[in-house]
Design an enzyme around this catalytic site. Structure first.
Site, PDB file in Angstrom:
ATOM      1  CE1 TYR A 182      -3.795  -2.212   5.085  1.00 31.53           C
ATOM      2  CE2 TYR A 182      -3.144   0.035   4.542  1.00 31.53           C
ATOM      3  CZ  TYR A 182      -3.597  -1.210   4.142  1.00 31.53           C
ATOM      4  OH  TYR A 182      -3.832  -1.458   2.808  1.00 31.53           O
ATOM      5  CB  SER A 235      -0.880   0.021   1.248  1.00 30.74           C
ATOM      6  OG  SER A 235      -1.481   1.294   1.414  1.00 30.74           O
TER       7      SER A 235
END
Ligand code: NAP
Length: 248
Positions: free
Chosen positions: A157, A143
């Site tokens: 995350y 990501s």
């Protein structure tokens, strides 16, 4: 016989879009999911209509025994494996690090990091030319949060995706002479249900202004990059981390 591709977390979002594009590109597909059996089964029917053979497998990639059972089912059904997309991943509610519980961190790291590494380990056993396999390709979902850090939102995350970038670099070098290419795709803000699961259902629309291209991306736009990296058109590409982020 067509090559066989396992996509973890394929019942919706980027995984489902990648499954459809991969079936069109000539792969047979293993569709993994955790909860959403109906969506996974509907997707399998769509893939079969495109000419792909399918296997639908429920398994939580945050639990090793379920990963082992999934690979055993693939062995029994297809008897071969040629590609793996480590797509399953989770976010959590917006939080500062100071308020993050051990349970939250444990779930995040188990699914996003341990699941990716353990699924890769099982795929290597079946694909490595050093172990009698025919080689293959592994794609990891990172990501852009890995670069940006996710401050005041989800640093946990972002850190889990930073680990995926390091894992991609290391594993690509470890397997470079074993017929397995390892690459990552690093999506930006993509319009899927993941944002609702983190308590921000409108995030894709609301965050468009943060993106140089001034819009969220689609699951298909990420899927196309994955399908290219999987293919022999990317035969000299390993260890790459490809941003699909509208310039973010
Ligand atoms: P999504 O729409 O939330 O879909 C997640 C998929 O993963 C679902 O198929 C879900 O299955 C499955 N899944 C969740 N936990 C799992 C587990 N423990 N074991 C197996 N499968 C599990 O997510 P997405 O937006 O498509 O994201 C896919 C990947 O791209 C993730 O790794 C994510 O971190 C990454 N990514 C996404 C974005 C974005 O903006 N969307 C940006 C950067 C990176 P069920 O349907 O059964 O629940």
């Amino acid at each position: 016989m067509k090559p066989v591709l396992l996509i973890t977390g394929a019942s919706r979002g980027i995984g489902a879009a990648t499954a459809i594009l991969s079936a069109k590109a000539g792969w047979d597909i293993v569709v993994n999911y955790t909860q959403n059996k109906a969506a996974a089964q509907t997707l399998c029917k769509q893939l079969e209509a495109l000419g792909a053979k399918t296997l639908c497998v429920q398994a939580d990639v945050g639990v090793e025994s379920q990963i082992l059972s999934m690979f055993a089912q693939i062995d029994a059904h297809f008897g071969t494996l040629n590609g793996l997309v480590n797509n399953a991943g989770v976010v959590d509610m917006t939080s500062n690090v100071v308020d993050m519980s051990w349970e939250r961190l444990d779930r995040m790291m188990r699914i996003n990091i341990l699941g990716t590494i353990a699924c890769s380990r099982e795929a290597i056993k079946r694909m490595s030319t050093e172990r009698g396999g025919k080689g293959g390709s592994i794609i990891n979902l990172s990501s852009v949060a890995a670069k940006l850090g996710g401050a005041a939102n989800y640093v946990d995350y972002a850190a889990s995706k930073g680990a995926i970038d390091s894992f991609t670099t290391g594993l690509s070098r470890e397997l470079a002479t074993q017929g397995i290419r390892v690459n990552a795709v690093r999506p930006g803000i993509i319009d899927t249900e993941i944002h609702a699961s983190g308590g921000q259902p409108n995030r894709a629309k609301d965050s468009a202004g943060l993106v140089p291209m001034q819009r969220a991306g689609t699951a298909e736009e990420v899927g196309k990059a994955i399908v290219w990296l999987l293919s022999s058109d990317a035969s000299y590409t390993t260890g790459a981390v490809l941003d699909v982020s509208g310039g973010r």
